[in-house]
Motif scaffolding. Sequence first.
Motif, PDB file in Angstrom:
ATOM      1  N   ILE A 213      50.533  24.673  53.227  1.00 26.54           N
ATOM      2  CA  ILE A 213      50.434  24.139  54.590  1.00 26.54           C
ATOM      3  C   ILE A 213      48.979  23.820  54.934  1.00 26.54           C
ATOM      4  O   ILE A 213      48.675  22.775  55.520  1.00 26.54           O
ATOM      5  CB  ILE A 213      51.023  25.145  55.596  1.00 26.54           C
ATOM      6  CG1 ILE A 213      52.530  25.294  55.372  1.00 26.54           C
ATOM      7  CG2 ILE A 213      50.746  24.694  57.033  1.00 26.54           C
ATOM      8  CD1 ILE A 213      53.175  26.369  56.214  1.00 26.54           C
ATOM      9  N   GLY A 214      48.056  24.713  54.566  1.00 29.29           N
ATOM     10  CA  GLY A 214      46.654  24.485  54.881  1.00 29.29           C
ATOM     11  C   GLY A 214      46.081  23.257  54.208  1.00 29.29           C
ATOM     12  O   GLY A 214      45.430  22.427  54.838  1.00 29.29           O
ATOM     13  N   VAL A 215      46.323  23.119  52.900  1.00 29.26           N
ATOM     14  CA  VAL A 215      45.803  21.971  52.162  1.00 29.26           C
ATOM     15  C   VAL A 215      46.462  20.675  52.651  1.00 29.26           C
ATOM     16  O   VAL A 215      45.802  19.640  52.788  1.00 29.26           O
ATOM     17  CB  VAL A 215      46.009  22.151  50.648  1.00 29.26           C
ATOM     18  CG1 VAL A 215      45.594  20.896  49.881  1.00 29.26           C
ATOM     19  CG2 VAL A 215      45.205  23.346  50.144  1.00 29.26           C
ATOM     20  N   THR A 216      47.767  20.731  52.898  1.00 25.20           N
ATOM     21  CA  THR A 216      48.468  19.556  53.434  1.00 25.20           C
ATOM     22  C   THR A 216      47.837  19.104  54.745  1.00 25.20           C
ATOM     23  O   THR A 216      47.618  17.906  54.971  1.00 25.20           O
ATOM     24  CB  THR A 216      49.956  19.862  53.643  1.00 25.20           C
ATOM     25  OG1 THR A 216      50.549  20.217  52.390  1.00 25.20           O
ATOM     26  CG2 THR A 216      50.687  18.657  54.217  1.00 25.20           C
ATOM     27  N   ALA A 217      47.545  20.063  55.625  1.00 21.22           N
ATOM     28  CA  ALA A 217      46.939  19.729  56.917  1.00 21.22           C
ATOM     29  C   ALA A 217      45.555  19.123  56.736  1.00 21.22           C
ATOM     30  O   ALA A 217      45.204  18.131  57.393  1.00 21.22           O
ATOM     31  CB  ALA A 217      46.859  20.986  57.785  1.00 21.22           C
ATOM     32  N   VAL A 218      44.758  19.696  55.826  1.00 20.70           N
ATOM     33  CA  VAL A 218      43.409  19.170  55.592  1.00 20.70           C
ATOM     34  C   VAL A 218      43.472  17.729  55.099  1.00 20.70           C
ATOM     35  O   VAL A 218      42.800  16.832  55.634  1.00 20.70           O
ATOM     36  CB  VAL A 218      42.656  20.059  54.576  1.00 20.70           C
ATOM     37  CG1 VAL A 218      41.375  19.367  54.118  1.00 20.70           C
ATOM     38  CG2 VAL A 218      42.330  21.409  55.185  1.00 20.70           C
TER      39      VAL A 218
ATOM     40  N   SER B 221      41.458  24.696  57.977  1.00 16.31           N
ATOM     41  CA  SER B 221      41.057  25.762  57.058  1.00 16.31           C
ATOM     42  C   SER B 221      41.547  27.127  57.503  1.00 16.31           C
ATOM     43  O   SER B 221      41.615  28.063  56.697  1.00 16.31           O
ATOM     44  CB  SER B 221      39.529  25.781  56.923  1.00 16.31           C
ATOM     45  OG  SER B 221      39.067  24.576  56.357  1.00 16.31           O
ATOM     46  N   ILE B 222      41.883  27.238  58.776  1.00 15.68           N
ATOM     47  CA  ILE B 222      42.434  28.507  59.258  1.00 15.68           C
ATOM     48  C   ILE B 222      43.738  28.817  58.536  1.00 15.68           C
ATOM     49  O   ILE B 222      44.022  29.972  58.196  1.00 15.68           O
ATOM     50  CB  ILE B 222      42.644  28.451  60.784  1.00 15.68           C
ATOM     51  CG1 ILE B 222      41.291  28.315  61.489  1.00 15.68           C
ATOM     52  CG2 ILE B 222      43.382  29.686  61.278  1.00 15.68           C
ATOM     53  CD1 ILE B 222      41.399  28.147  62.985  1.00 15.68           C
ATOM     54  N   SER B 223      44.546  27.776  58.290  1.00  8.40           N
ATOM     55  CA  SER B 223      45.792  27.974  57.547  1.00  8.40           C
ATOM     56  C   SER B 223      45.503  28.458  56.135  1.00  8.40           C
ATOM     57  O   SER B 223      46.236  29.302  55.592  1.00  8.40           O
ATOM     58  CB  SER B 223      46.589  26.668  57.494  1.00  8.40           C
ATOM     59  OG  SER B 223      46.948  26.244  58.790  1.00  8.40           O
TER      60      SER B 223
ATOM     61  N   LEU C 237      51.620  16.564  49.057  1.00  6.35           N
ATOM     62  CA  LEU C 237      52.300  16.439  50.355  1.00  6.35           C
ATOM     63  C   LEU C 237      51.383  15.791  51.388  1.00  6.35           C
ATOM     64  O   LEU C 237      51.828  14.964  52.198  1.00  6.35           O
ATOM     65  CB  LEU C 237      52.749  17.814  50.837  1.00  6.35           C
ATOM     66  CG  LEU C 237      53.891  18.477  50.067  1.00  6.35           C
ATOM     67  CD1 LEU C 237      54.186  19.861  50.631  1.00  6.35           C
ATOM     68  CD2 LEU C 237      55.153  17.616  50.123  1.00  6.35           C
ATOM     69  N   GLY C 238      50.091  16.165  51.380  1.00  4.39           N
ATOM     70  CA  GLY C 238      49.157  15.588  52.347  1.00  4.39           C
ATOM     71  C   GLY C 238      48.994  14.091  52.177  1.00  4.39           C
ATOM     72  O   GLY C 238      48.937  13.344  53.159  1.00  4.39           O
TER      73      GLY C 238
ATOM     74  N   SER D 123      41.079  26.214  48.178  1.00  2.00           N
ATOM     75  CA  SER D 123      42.191  27.028  47.680  1.00  2.00           C
ATOM     76  C   SER D 123      41.767  27.853  46.466  1.00  2.00           C
ATOM     77  O   SER D 123      42.165  29.013  46.319  1.00  2.00           O
ATOM     78  CB  SER D 123      43.383  26.129  47.322  1.00  2.00           C
ATOM     79  OG  SER D 123      43.043  25.210  46.294  1.00  2.00           O
ATOM     80  N   ALA D 124      40.930  27.275  45.592  1.00  2.00           N
ATOM     81  CA  ALA D 124      40.437  28.033  44.441  1.00  2.00           C
ATOM     82  C   ALA D 124      39.554  29.184  44.898  1.00  2.00           C
ATOM     83  O   ALA D 124      39.641  30.312  44.367  1.00  2.00           O
ATOM     84  CB  ALA D 124      39.666  27.115  43.502  1.00  2.00           C
TER      85      ALA D 124
END
Length: 402
Positions: free
Chosen positions: A31-36, A283-285, A343-344, A373-374
């Motif tokens: 979800i976080g990476v998709t949002a970014v 990034s909060i996600s 997805l993003g 994420s890494a």
Amino acid sequence: MDILKQSISMSIKNIRTNKMRSFLTTLGIIIGVTAVIALITIVHGVYDSVMGQFSELGANTITVSVTGNAMKTGISDSDIENIEALKYVNGTSPSVTTTATVMYEGSKNTVTVQGRSDAYFRNTTTNLVLGRELTSLEMDGSVYTCIIDRDCAQTFFLGTNPLGQTLKLNGYTYTVVGLTDDGSDDDNSSFNSFGQSSSNAGTVIIPYRNALRMTSSGNITSLEVYVSDTRYSDAVTAAVENILSESFSNDSDSYNVTNMDSLIQSMETTENMLMAMLGGIASISLLVGGIGIMNMMLVSVSERTKEIGLRKALGAEPSRIQMQFLLESIFLSLTGGFVGVILGLIISYVASTLMSTTFEIQMSAILLGVGFSAAIGIIFGWVPARRASRLNPIDALRNSDG
């Protein structure tokens, strides 16, 4: 290398053993990476579209708008002459917009009238498809020539060549010398002087002095100043403000000077701030996802206490056990990162298509998402991995038996 391969193999095997838990753990990262990716790509596409529209207006254009005061209500000819005499000024064009009534074959039509100078045609793309532009010899107000757009041509001269045809605007007969194609198919509407709705038959461009006679005030309240070298836009802007300040008796509220370059720079600054803010929010996600990974790894350490005790009793080094748990954490976060990137991009492409904005893959957003994420996998996986490597084999075996 053999030890590393074995650690990677065991890490992947342990992740596959708990598929559902692994999926739920990586969901926060996804979800976080998709949002970014989606937010940054969509905002950048909208920004590019808006900047494209500003570029069409002309980055070398300074716009002057006048509200006037009790002493003076508009820009005078002497003001225009003083501005045109400035260094790096490539001409000016008063912008006069009004409406006019056209009687054609017994029906009354309303057209939008734009008054322009010859400098406007020298410095602006007008999409002229037939005929010619207006010249300086037609700017004194005594020549009645005009340029019409496609809508106007279809309304009055459908099936015929409009060049050389005449239109009577508010009683004055104008000869058509040019045809533009603005690519618009919108059906606009306006109201005539009797309050009855009538269709807007298109746009007619005429010399600005002719257009001034059609307005009720007869004052120039809008002026476009064309700069020959954009490097000196700020200097020209300051010089124009000095001329207007003197003309309006130092009443700065009577006029406004807008430098398109300064506006573009302000928008670029705003975009950078917006990108940083969106990246921070998204990034909060990722942070929440990292906490989820750490929680899962701590649970995994508790569940595999016996395994850890046996391996250490058989001579496994703490660094190897720490490496295995750290690799599991990194694999989980990177898997979520790669899925989030895909997805993003899909979401941003669909959104850009629906909003008719440009879609461009932002490598900075992808690197931010995957890199973050890494880092999450390393940072939040280090504590459980360190805890596992420090377990005493005797205590681990005793606790697992109990």
